[in-house]
Design an enzyme around this catalytic site. Sequence first.
Site, PDB file in Angstrom:
ATOM      1  N   GLU A 314       0.605  -1.271  -0.293  1.00 53.65           N
ATOM      2  CA  GLU A 314       0.190  -0.072   0.244  1.00 53.65           C
ATOM      3  C   GLU A 314       1.067   1.044  -0.153  1.00 53.65           C
ATOM      4  OE1 GLU A 314      -2.813  -0.584   3.301  1.00 53.65           O
ATOM      5  OE2 GLU A 314      -3.868  -1.755   2.067  1.00 53.65           O
ATOM      6  N   ASP A 387      -8.265  -9.012   4.107  1.00 50.97           N
ATOM      7  CA  ASP A 387      -8.237  -8.234   4.772  1.00 50.97           C
ATOM      8  C   ASP A 387      -8.719  -8.020   6.102  1.00 50.97           C
ATOM      9  OD1 ASP A 387      -7.112  -5.624   5.667  1.00 50.97           O
ATOM     10  OD2 ASP A 387      -7.392  -4.386   4.367  1.00 50.97           O
ATOM     11  N   GLU A 415     -11.925  -2.749  12.396  1.00 52.86           N
ATOM     12  CA  GLU A 415     -12.704  -1.821  11.156  1.00 52.86           C
ATOM     13  C   GLU A 415     -13.685  -1.943  10.109  1.00 52.86           C
ATOM     14  OE1 GLU A 415      -8.671  -1.891   8.910  1.00 52.86           O
ATOM     15  OE2 GLU A 415      -9.568  -1.344   7.782  1.00 52.86           O
TER      16      GLU A 415
HETATM   17  C1  BDP Z   1      -6.490  -1.772   5.822  1.00 52.75           C
HETATM   18  C2  BDP Z   1      -6.607  -0.877   6.792  1.00 52.75           C
HETATM   19  C3  BDP Z   1      -5.222   0.541   6.693  1.00 52.75           C
HETATM   20  C4  BDP Z   1      -3.689  -0.487   6.560  1.00 52.75           C
HETATM   21  C5  BDP Z   1      -3.714  -1.653   6.437  1.00 52.75           C
HETATM   22  C6  BDP Z   1      -2.669  -2.998   6.867  1.00 52.75           C
HETATM   23  O1  BDP Z   1      -7.662  -0.483   6.195  1.00 52.75           O
HETATM   24  O2  BDP Z   1      -4.961   1.199   7.289  1.00 52.75           O
HETATM   25  O3  BDP Z   1      -3.209   0.187   7.146  1.00 52.75           O
HETATM   26  O4  BDP Z   1      -4.789  -2.371   6.459  1.00 52.75           O
HETATM   27  O5  BDP Z   1      -2.613  -3.728   7.757  1.00 52.75           O
HETATM   28  O6  BDP Z   1      -7.068  -2.588   6.311  1.00 52.75           O
HETATM   29  O7  BDP Z   1      -0.933  -2.484   6.511  1.00 52.75           O
END
Ligand code: BDP
Length: 734
Positions: A314, A387, A415
């Site tokens: 990401e 996720d 989340e």
């Molecule tokens: C996702 C989240 C994000 C996190 C990412 C992670 O939306 O904010 O940075 O995972 O785990 O679920 O790195």
Amino acid sequence: MFRRFFTNLFILWVLFLAGAGQVSHAEDGYDLWLRYQPVADKTLRKTYQQQLSQILVEAHTPVLSVAAAELARGLSGLLAKPITISNKKLSKQAVVLGTPANSPLIASLKLGDRLLALGDEGYLIEQTRINKRVVTIIAANSDVGVLYGSFHLLRLIQTQQSLDKISITSAPKLQHCVINHWDNLNRVVERGYAGLSLWDWGTLPEYKSQRYVDYARINASLGINGAVLNNVNADPRILSDQFLQKIAALADVFRPYGIKVYLSINYNSPRAFGDLDLADPLDPRVQQWWKDRTKKVYDYIPDFGGYLVKANSEGQPGPQDYGRNHAEGANMLAAALKPYGGVVFWRAFVYHPDIGDRFRGSYDEFKPLDGKFADNVILQVKNGPIDFQPREPYSPLFSALEKTNMMMEFQVTQEYFGFATHLAYQGPLFEESLRTETYVKGAGSTIGNILEGKVFNTKRTGMAAVINPGTDRNWTGHPFVQSSWYAFGRMAWDHIISAESAAEEWLRMTFSNDKNFIDPVKKMMMISREAGVNYRSPLGLTHLYSQGDHYGPAPWTANLERPDWTAIYYHRAAKDGIGFDRTKTGSNAIAQYPAPLAKLYGDVNAVPEEFLLWFHHLSWDHKMKSGRILWDELVHKYYEGVEQVRNMQREWDKLEAYVDAERFAHVKALLIVQERDAVIWRDSCVLYFQTFSGKPIPAGYEKPQQDLDYYKALARTRYVPEPWHPASSSRVLK
Ligand code: BDP
């Protein structure tokens, strides 16, 4: 003189009672499960009073001192009489604390092999005799084991268990039980729904808030032995001297509670500090930079735990920016930490935009690297391949990497489960995940056993949870999010502990031991996760949120910069049906599982229906086990989810007599919001999918409250109850 003595004693007693929670105060949730209110059953309380009269601790180590203080506080509150700490005179019915090395009394019992079997952190609690006196001992090989045993004894009383002839041994099954905070240095918490970050960087190291101590107590009560203090999307400044001084102060507070500090690092730190113009892990200058910085870290924090790393994920920097792989990246840091006994938690949450099926991403990345990681690297793998969705099949990495240390990453923070607004006890999700049978080495190859190192014989083990307690008075926003924190800790200690028993313990400690309260609320908790799945994404649907806003539904989300951030990518609804084909005719992600599972998931008639659309794209007319067609079943599940929330509301409303007014009203109000949101989820999804199925909502269900256009407009202007999310303050209307 005497009068003054008694006056002082009286004042002390009153202060003490106040500390132990005796002076009545509103139940604001601050104490979580460490409330220590007097045992309600008076006969039982009397029995406890007779069994426990004093705390005897012969050594004055920092850890034993906090153990004794916690017992004094807890027992005095629970037994409603002052229980004092002594260091020499053994009275009958004493609680004797210590290790054979620092307690002559414990040593005199010659516990030998019984203790040795309990390792570094296990303990023994037993009613026995010393010098002809009946006593209760809490013995361990280390002081921290004694601390964990002390919390266990308190838990027994809090949950009203008998102490007669008690003889208990317990030891953690995993080495690293770690909490991950996603806290930014400006105190904004990523995916945080309960106020600001707990770490008040502006006043550290000088001011050490009582919250830090209570935070440590809460975690120690579960055996949690590590905390990663900052966000995985890490600010490089965390390794600067000014922050290390602050972190050292926190580490000092946590140390007597057996909690090590870990930090998330930014892979680009050598560049961010302005020292180098690259961060290539194979470059000797970069290696030296990390060695020097790591030495600095240990100068400040001699027992520092290690680094958590999100790399090449990401948008985060990582070794691949220099053409190096994840093992090369991780091993460079491992080498810097090794002289001090530190570890690297390297995250497997990696998925590239060019990969066809995101499900496959992390396996395809890490499988070729199996066996290539240094022995002080542990790969931290999210429970599912995508996720933290309300339900995911397990990440195939768990059964694929035979020569790599791996730990679980769960999420307590809700989340994808309604943030701090919805009641969604995560215990059942953890349990489902840990008990999943992978068959990789035949029967018994459960995820829990893999984590324990029993299946592949890996040396380092652990479990982590993303959990974002904040400055909200009750730490977690929704009072029931506390229960998932609790369940995580209990299952990290022992993955065999069931969600139901963790829920019951938590309820007894947090609310009441009254069966009339426990039974219905436990039922609510046990159904709450499934309800959340049902009104959001039943039958194996997933990720129907709008981009960035992980709160409300937007299954129509399309055309984003990355297809795997849209919702249509996941559900693939069309005139011909719905679901993601991951069998041979599709992405074949199914082949990442051991053969028996690949067969099970690949067989449309055998796959558990809760995973159906994870693996198959099926016609709307597909016949389900219930006899309904897929469309009707989908509708049924969405409606069932809403009904489950309504049931939870009805149950809670009956319990006013058993709960303090403050928490009763809070939960009641949150359930109203949850019902409203659940209806929005149900209607948005059913109406949207109906545009493809072209079939009616079967008879007998209430009508959607609004039409699809309404819900689409609502999604565009939705208020997202995440205080720090851009979508909650300003939002671009498209
Ligand atoms: C996702 C989240 C994000 C996190 C990412 C992670 O939306 O904010 O940075 O995972 O785990 O679920 O790195």
